[in-house]
Design an enzyme around this catalytic site. Structure first.
Site, PDB file in Angstrom:
ATOM      1  N   GLU A 156      11.579  58.623  38.229  1.00 35.91           N
ATOM      2  CA  GLU A 156      12.818  58.437  38.984  1.00 35.91           C
ATOM      3  C   GLU A 156      14.004  58.818  38.115  1.00 35.91           C
ATOM      4  O   GLU A 156      13.967  58.675  36.885  1.00 35.91           O
ATOM      5  CB  GLU A 156      12.933  56.989  39.456  1.00 35.91           C
ATOM      6  CG  GLU A 156      11.761  56.587  40.344  1.00 35.91           C
ATOM      7  CD  GLU A 156      11.905  55.209  40.946  1.00 35.91           C
ATOM      8  OE1 GLU A 156      12.557  54.347  40.320  1.00 35.91           O
ATOM      9  OE2 GLU A 156      11.367  54.990  42.040  1.00 35.91           O
ATOM     10  N   ASP A 198       5.756  49.858  41.364  1.00 41.45           N
ATOM     11  CA  ASP A 198       4.849  49.722  42.505  1.00 41.45           C
ATOM     12  C   ASP A 198       3.389  49.862  42.114  1.00 41.45           C
ATOM     13  O   ASP A 198       2.519  49.234  42.733  1.00 41.45           O
ATOM     14  CB  ASP A 198       5.180  50.766  43.569  1.00 41.45           C
ATOM     15  CG  ASP A 198       6.546  50.538  44.198  1.00 41.45           C
ATOM     16  OD1 ASP A 198       6.937  49.364  44.354  1.00 41.45           O
ATOM     17  OD2 ASP A 198       7.227  51.524  44.519  1.00 41.45           O
TER      18      ASP A 198
END
Length: 400
Positions: A150, A166
């Site tokens: 990210e 996650d």
């Protein structure tokens, strides 16, 4: 589009210890390059074809879309209900031992996805892109080996992180080189680290079902506890007994929260009455209160632990979330605690975060949403970057 960009959390929460934020260039400052090259390397040891995707938000317009290999942004076309297939925007990735370059435009925030063996299945609704969710039954990407980094790249520079918030699937190191020639790197697992994380979770009966293995024997991912619990693979109340013990401890003593590293004199004081912890400031005025959180709220750093982007409730909540994930609330009465030797010593504890951190060379990872409290996150930043890289790390012997 539910883009859970943890880099954005980092920009909000980094001030919990160090005063890091988004720098805005003044008229006399030179801006970073319009397009930043990002070298993607493949050291997995696997023979699969790889595919790359650069998706996210154009910060100037707020539009959702994708970036091609040259760095040009294109908005997504309109989607439908039920979700319609998104255009195939895969960029061919490097084979094992190779590397390739993608380019990211300044003013963009999102993810670089990488899949091995198969292309990802993206869908569009009228609201935007449906992200892959392999923890959900029936997700089209459930049996694909993939992961993502990210990032945010704007006038203040580049923030790039490897994310395990996650799941833990394809370990990868991230780095950035600034205009002064210095390079920062993080996210590299120890030799055999991927397998060690898998073995640690698999060997604990409470956590073993969070390891997902494809029919051909390939371990595709280990789910983070929030995702595992949501999928029925971990007891949804797993952490409840520790949370109650930590919460109740402050019925008879004071919790001191000092959330700002650059403002050590800013303190908030917490006491518990029943299931509610109330905080006061230095003047004795009540400034925040929190219900005793569920395990789900701790795993997700949400729900009973809301974190608005303010200067009081959000910083306190993020500190509580980090302390509960790390097992230091209840025993260390000034938070945040910044000694990693004190983390994950309670029972029950966040075994997933413990294993992921233990198997990183520098001990840093994004194993939960506010793992950046205390600067324990796998994040690199340069305010004037010249290049960056994402290196898919070795899977170790057996490459499974």
């Amino acid at each position: 589009m539910q883009l859970q960009t943890r880099v954005r959390n980092a920009l909000l929460a980094a001030t919990l210890i160090a005063p890091v934020g988004v720098a805005v260039a003044s008229p006399v400052d030179a801006l970073p390059p319009d397009v930043l090259p990002v070298v993607v390397g493949n050291s997995t040891g696997r023979g699969d074809a790889t595919y790359l995707y650069v998706i996210g938000t154009d910060l100037g317009s707020g539009r959702l879309g994708y970036v091609n290999q040259a760095g040009a942004f294109t908005p997504w076309p309109a989607g439908q209900n039920p979700p319609s297939p998104a255009p195939d925007v895969a960029i061919p990735g490097p084979g094992n031992g190779g590397s390739g370059t993608i380019n990211v435009p300044r003013g963009f925030s999102g993810r670089v996805y990488f899949s091995l063996g198969s292309k990802l299945d993206f869908r569009l609704t009228p609201d935007g892109l449906v992200q892959p969710a392999p923890w959900a039954e029936g997700d089209a990407n459930r049996d694909i080996l993939f992961d993502w980094s990210e990032f945010t790249y704007n006038d203040g520079g580049l923030w790039l992180n490897s994310s395990q918030v996650d799941m833990f699937a394809v370990p990868h190191a991230v780095s950035v080189t600034g205009s002064d020639g210095s390079t920062s790197t993080t996210g590299e697992p120890k030799p055999g680290g991927r397998q060690a994380v898998i073995d640690t979770l698999r060997s604990d009966p409470a956590w073993s079902r969070s390891v997902y293995t494809r029919s051909d024997g390939t371990v595709l991912r280990v789910l983070a506890p929030g995702k595992a619990a949501g999928a029925g693979q971990l007891d949804p109340g797993y952490l409840d007994s520790y949370i109650s013990s930590a919460w109740d401890a402050y019925a008879s003593k004071t919790l001191t929260v000092q959330p700002f590293g650059d403002r050590p004199d800013t303190k908030f004081f917490g006491h518990t009455s029943g299931n509610v912890m109330t905080f006061t400031d230095g003047s004795g005025a009540q400034v925040a209160s929190f219900n005793k959180p569920s395990s789900a709220s701790v795993w997700g750093c949400d729900g009973d632990l809301p974190s608005p982007n303010d200067q009081v409730v959000g910083p306190i909540s993020r500190t509580l979330c980090a302390a509960l994930n790390r097992g230091t609330l209840g025993t260390i009465d000034t938070q945040p605690s910044t000694s990693a030797a004190d983390f994950y010593r309670t029972s029950p504890t966040n075994l997933y975060a413990k294993a992921v951190h233990a198997n990183m060379i520098d001990g840093k990872a994004y194993a939960f949403a506010y793992d950046d409290v205390g600067n324990f996150e796998s994040l690199v930043h340069a305010d004037d970057p010249r290049s960056a890289s994402i290196t898919l790390s070795s899977f170790g012997q057996g490459v499974r």
